[in-house]
Scaffold this active site. Structure first.
Site, mmCIF file in Angstrom:
data_model
loop_
_atom_site.group_PDB
_atom_site.id
_atom_site.type_symbol
_atom_site.label_atom_id
_atom_site.label_comp_id
_atom_site.label_asym_id
_atom_site.label_seq_id
_atom_site.Cartn_x
_atom_site.Cartn_y
_atom_site.Cartn_z
ATOM 1 C CG ASP A 182 -0.418 0.215 2.606
ATOM 2 O OD1 ASP A 182 0.708 -0.491 2.644
ATOM 3 O OD2 ASP A 182 -0.037 0.696 3.332
ATOM 4 C CD GLU A 201 4.271 0.800 7.055
ATOM 5 O OE1 GLU A 201 5.363 0.680 7.373
ATOM 6 O OE2 GLU A 201 3.659 1.851 5.797
ATOM 7 C CD GLU A 202 2.637 4.337 4.698
ATOM 8 O OE1 GLU A 202 2.891 4.962 5.282
ATOM 9 O OE2 GLU A 202 4.168 4.794 3.908
ATOM 10 C CG ASP A 247 7.228 4.866 1.777
ATOM 11 O OD1 ASP A 247 6.730 3.071 2.335
ATOM 12 O OD2 ASP A 247 6.950 5.566 2.960
ATOM 13 C CG ASP A 288 8.442 0.574 4.463
ATOM 14 O OD1 ASP A 288 8.830 1.709 3.587
ATOM 15 O OD2 ASP A 288 7.914 0.414 5.456
HETATM 16 ZN ZN LIG Z 1 6.702 2.447 4.006
#
Ligand SMILES: [Zn+2]
Length: 382
Positions: A85, A146-147, A113, A170
Site C-alpha cells: 500500500d 502498513e501505512e 514507498d 522500507d
Molecule cells: Zn513504507
C-alpha cells in the site's frame, strides 16, 4: 583488445527490467486496503519466477506470501518484505525520468514507498532464476495497510513462516542504511468533560472544557523529551458554537521511546499532569491509551548485522547503522521472533509529492539483496 573480465553472476542486475517493474508498479493505484490490483500483478511476477503464492486474508485486506524453495540445504531461510500500500492514492500519477532520477510531476506522491522495495525484491529473484544461482529458501512477504498502523503485518499468520531473519525494504535515504532500533509507540486519547452553559446569559454556570484542555496542553511535556523519547499532541477537537461554554474536548497524542522506563516515566508525567489540571479546572477527564507497536533493538555485534556489513563493503556501499524514530512492519516481525532489519530501498522524501528515487539506487538495493542471499548461502552457521 580482448575483454577478459569475468562477470559475477550475482551482480547481473538488469537495470532496464528493474526500472520497467518499478514503473509498472507505481502506475497501479494502491492506497491502504486497496491492494487487489497490485497484488494480482505481483502474483503474475511471483509465479513466473517459480514461487508458490498464498493470499492470507484478514478483515479488510490480505497479505501476499511468495515462497521459493532453494536447492541448498542447511541454509537459513530468509524473508524479504515490503508493503503493497501507499500512504495515499496515486490516481493520475505521471512519472518523470530525468537526470538519473524518477519522480512525479508533483501531482501525486510517487509511491516508491514501498514499491521500490518490491521492485528490488523481484529483480533479485529474476537474477537468481536467470543465472541459476544456488540459495536457501526465500519467503517474500508483501503486506497491506502498513501505512494505517502496520495492519497487514499484525494480521500475518506467523506460524506459516519459517524464516527467523528478515530484510524489510522500507527505509528512506541512501543505500546502505540499516535500521537497528525502532521505538515503542503508544497513542492516547483524553476526553475532557466540563459543563455547558449559555455564554451570554449565564456563563457563570459553565465550565469550559476548552480552557481546561488549553491548560493541560500547555503544561504536559512534549517534543523531544530525551534522546530516546518523543511526545506529541496531534489533534484537538471540541466545542459546538461561539455562544456555548464548551462542554467537551478530545485531545489525542502519542509517545515514542526506545527505552521502556523513559516511556513509562513520560506517560506518567503527561497523564498525572492532565489529571491534576482537570481537577483544578473542575472538569472530568477520561484517558484511554493504546500500544501501536513494540520497539526493537538489534546489536551492531549481531551476526546478521555483521553479514550485511560485509556485503556492503564488498559492494563498496558504506553501511550506515541507525536508530529510527518511526515504526515499520519490522517492529511486528521482531516481536514475533523474526530478527528483522529495515534497509533502505533508496526512496527519498516519502509521503510527499517531492518523493523520488535515484535509478542507480534501485539497482544498488537489488545488488545488496543478492549479496545477502549469496552470503547466507555461504554461511552454514546462520
Ligand atoms: Zn513504507
Amino acid at each position: 583488445m580482448k575483454d577478459n573480465t569475468i562477470v559475477d553472476p550475482w551482480r547481473c542486475i538488469n537495470p532496464a527490467r528493474l526500472m520497467d517493474i518499478f514503473i509498472e508498479l507505481v502506475q497501479i493505484d494502491s492506497p491502504s486496503y486497496n491492494e487487489r490490483e497490485i497484488a494480482s500483478r505481483l502474483t503474475k511476477h511471483l509465479i513466473e519466477l517459480g514461487l508458490s503464492v498464498e493470499f492470507q486474508q484478514y478483515g479488510k485486506s490480505f497479505n501476499l506470501i511468495g515462497r521459493k524453495h532453494g536447492k541448498l540445504r542447511g541454509v537459513a531461510p530468509v524473508m524479504l518484505s515490503s508493503h503493497m500500500d501507499t500512504v495515499e492514492s496515486t490516481k493520475g500519477l505521471k512519472s518523470i525520468r530525468e537526470g538519473g532520477v524518477v519522480k512525479t510531476d508533483g501531482g501525486t506522491i510517487l509511491g516508491a514507498d514501498d514499491k521500490s522495495g518490491i521492485a528490488e525484491i523481484l529483480e533479485a529473484l529474476y537474477v537468481l532464476k536467470e543465472q541459476g544461482l544456488p540459495h536457501g529458501d526465500i519467503e517474500v512477504v508483501l503486506t497491506s495497510a502498513e501505512e494505517r498502523g502496520l495492519i497487514g503485518a499484525q494480521n500475518l499468520n506467523f506460524d506459516s513462516l519459517k524464516s527467523r531473519i528478515a530484510l524489510v525494504l522500507d527505509c528512506s535515504g541512501g543505500i546502505g542504511r540499516v535500521v537497528l532500533a525502532a521505538p515503542t509507540h503508544d497513542i492516547y486519547e483524553m476526553h475532557i468533560t466540563g459543563r455547558a452553559a449559555h455564554a451570554g446569559i449565564e456563563p457563570e454556570r459553565g465550565t469550559s472544557a476548552i480552557k481546561a484542555a488549553a491548560n493541560i496542553i500547555a503544561a504536559v511535556p512534549d517534543g523531544r523529551i530525551d534522546p530516546n523519547t518523543t511526545a506529541n499532541i496531534g489533534t484537538i477537537q471540541g466545542g459546538t458554537a461561539t455562544n456555548i461554554v464548551p462542554k467537551e474536548v478530545t485531545i489525542t497524542g502519542e509517545i515514542r521511546s526506545h527505552d521502556a522506563d523513559a516511556m513509562q516515566r513520560t506517560k506518567n508525567a503527561i497523564f498525572d499532569t492532565a489529571r491534576r489540571l482537570a481537577k483544578k479546572n473542575q472538569v472530568k477527564i477520561e484517558i484511554r491509551e493504546n500500544r501501536q507497536y513494540h520497539g526493537f533493538h538489534i546489536s551492531e555485534a549481531d551476526e546478521f548485522v555483521g553479514l550485511i556489513k560485509n556485503v556492503c563493503e564488498d559492494l563498496l556501499i558504506t553501511p550506515e547503522f541507525i536508530s529510527y524514530g518511526g515504526g515499520s512492519d519490522a517492529n511486528i516481525y521482531n516481536r514475533n521472533g523474526i530478527k528483522s532489519l529495515v534497509i533502505s530501498s533508496g526512496m527519498q522524501m516519502p509521503h510527499t509529492t517531492d518523493e523520488y528515487i535515484k535509478e542507480e539506487d534501485l539497482s544498488k538495493a537489488a545488488l545488496m539483496l543478492l549479496g545477502i542471499i549469496k552470503a547466507l548461502a555461504a554461511d552454514s552457521k546462520m
